[in-house]
Design a protein around this motif. Sequence first.
Motif, PDB file in Angstrom:
ATOM      1  N   ILE A   1       0.604  11.034   0.206  1.00  0.00           N
ATOM      2  CA  ILE A   1       0.571  10.345  -1.089  1.00  0.00           C
ATOM      3  C   ILE A   1       0.135   8.911  -0.836  1.00  0.00           C
ATOM      4  O   ILE A   1       0.789   8.170  -0.088  1.00  0.00           O
ATOM      5  N   THR A   2      -0.977   8.515  -1.427  1.00  0.00           N
ATOM      6  CA  THR A   2      -1.532   7.186  -1.169  1.00  0.00           C
ATOM      7  C   THR A   2      -0.925   6.151  -2.120  1.00  0.00           C
ATOM      8  O   THR A   2      -0.290   6.490  -3.114  1.00  0.00           O
ATOM      9  N   THR A   3      -1.165   4.890  -1.800  1.00  0.00           N
ATOM     10  CA  THR A   3      -0.710   3.832  -2.703  1.00  0.00           C
ATOM     11  C   THR A   3      -1.452   3.889  -4.032  1.00  0.00           C
ATOM     12  O   THR A   3      -0.940   3.409  -5.041  1.00  0.00           O
ATOM     13  N   ASP A   4      -2.639   4.495  -4.058  1.00  0.00           N
ATOM     14  CA  ASP A   4      -3.340   4.666  -5.332  1.00  0.00           C
ATOM     15  C   ASP A   4      -2.722   5.792  -6.152  1.00  0.00           C
ATOM     16  O   ASP A   4      -2.730   5.745  -7.378  1.00  0.00           O
ATOM     17  N   HIS A   5      -2.179   6.808  -5.493  1.00  0.00           N
ATOM     18  CA  HIS A   5      -1.400   7.804  -6.221  1.00  0.00           C
ATOM     19  C   HIS A   5      -0.179   7.144  -6.866  1.00  0.00           C
ATOM     20  O   HIS A   5       0.183   7.439  -7.999  1.00  0.00           O
TER      21      HIS A   5
ATOM     22  N   SER B   1      -4.622   1.600   0.954  1.00  0.00           N
ATOM     23  CA  SER B   1      -4.566   0.136   0.885  1.00  0.00           C
ATOM     24  C   SER B   1      -3.122  -0.341   0.734  1.00  0.00           C
ATOM     25  O   SER B   1      -2.274   0.364   0.197  1.00  0.00           O
ATOM     26  N   SER B   2      -2.860  -1.559   1.183  1.00  0.00           N
ATOM     27  CA  SER B   2      -1.492  -2.109   1.115  1.00  0.00           C
ATOM     28  C   SER B   2      -1.260  -2.698  -0.275  1.00  0.00           C
ATOM     29  O   SER B   2      -1.122  -3.906  -0.450  1.00  0.00           O
ATOM     30  N   ARG B   3      -1.214  -1.826  -1.269  1.00  0.00           N
ATOM     31  CA  ARG B   3      -1.112  -2.242  -2.671  1.00  0.00           C
ATOM     32  C   ARG B   3       0.332  -2.630  -2.995  1.00  0.00           C
ATOM     33  O   ARG B   3       1.223  -1.787  -2.999  1.00  0.00           O
ATOM     34  N   ASP B   4       0.550  -3.912  -3.266  1.00  0.00           N
ATOM     35  CA  ASP B   4       1.922  -4.385  -3.450  1.00  0.00           C
ATOM     36  C   ASP B   4       2.610  -3.720  -4.636  1.00  0.00           C
ATOM     37  O   ASP B   4       3.824  -3.487  -4.614  1.00  0.00           O
ATOM     38  N   TRP B   5       1.839  -3.377  -5.681  1.00  0.00           N
ATOM     39  CA  TRP B   5       2.455  -2.783  -6.867  1.00  0.00           C
ATOM     40  C   TRP B   5       2.999  -1.384  -6.602  1.00  0.00           C
ATOM     41  O   TRP B   5       3.838  -0.886  -7.371  1.00  0.00           O
ATOM     42  N   ALA B   6       2.575  -0.742  -5.535  1.00  0.00           N
ATOM     43  CA  ALA B   6       3.137   0.573  -5.218  1.00  0.00           C
ATOM     44  C   ALA B   6       4.626   0.460  -4.913  1.00  0.00           C
ATOM     45  O   ALA B   6       5.408   1.350  -5.248  1.00  0.00           O
ATOM     46  N   ALA B   7       5.022  -0.633  -4.278  1.00  0.00           N
ATOM     47  CA  ALA B   7       6.448  -0.861  -4.014  1.00  0.00           C
ATOM     48  C   ALA B   7       7.131  -1.518  -5.207  1.00  0.00           C
ATOM     49  O   ALA B   7       8.256  -1.153  -5.563  1.00  0.00           O
ATOM     50  N   LYS B   8       6.460  -2.477  -5.860  1.00  0.00           N
ATOM     51  CA  LYS B   8       7.057  -3.159  -7.014  1.00  0.00           C
ATOM     52  C   LYS B   8       7.357  -2.179  -8.144  1.00  0.00           C
ATOM     53  O   LYS B   8       8.435  -2.185  -8.725  1.00  0.00           O
TER      54      LYS B   8
END
Length: 234
Positions: free
Chosen positions: A9-13, A118-125
């Motif tokens: 599961i990617t950060t874009d998912h 990608s290290s997408r911060d919103w995936a954790a936020k």
Amino acid sequence: ILALFGDKITTDHISPAGSIKLTSPAGRFLSERQVRPADFNQYGTRRGNHEVMMRGTFANIRIKNFIMRGNDGTIPEGGMTKHWPDGEGMSIYDAAMKYKEEGVPLVVFGGVEYGNGSSRDWAAKGTRLLGVRAVITQSFERIHRSNLVGMGVLPLTFEPGTSWESIGLKGDEKVTIRGLEGDLKPRQMLAADIVRADGSAQQVPLLCRIDTLDELEYFRNGGILQYVLRQLAA
């Protein structure tokens, strides 16, 4: 359990950057504020608006939540889940807000390489804003694991050879993480008590993926922002 996801599961998912659909929670939010669909644009352009971004979390049109698996074994695409104990189907955002009103903290399960890309911060936020307190997987991508800790979300991994599928999770179980009280240490072994709908129980060992003492301080403070503010206030 908010979701049962598969491998990679990617950060874009988790936090898509693409176009906002009219029927999505984010699309409904914008429409209710007189934003025309032609002006919705993309999640990536609205990343400064937490109301949009939290509604977009797990809303990728290609993501598959195995809680939604049908009797024929097919799993529909899109950010949907079931609210328990009634089993009503709805968007992951709507279910998360319903659980929030009920005071129910949430957990997400995944497979291998959860959070790659990608290290997408919103995936954790976004995960934290939905009320997810722990993410349990077979393995994490390095940066997303760190970002989860920075948002106060507990990353946990199964022992090798174990997965949510191997222990037979369906999504209607209740999960309690044991061992967080007291003197928690980095990479400590914890346990999840899993109670199934029929009342049967199972305990599953888990590795705490808070890897350093600094990360432990972030987690204890509820996230890195709270940690920094308390340090400044002191």
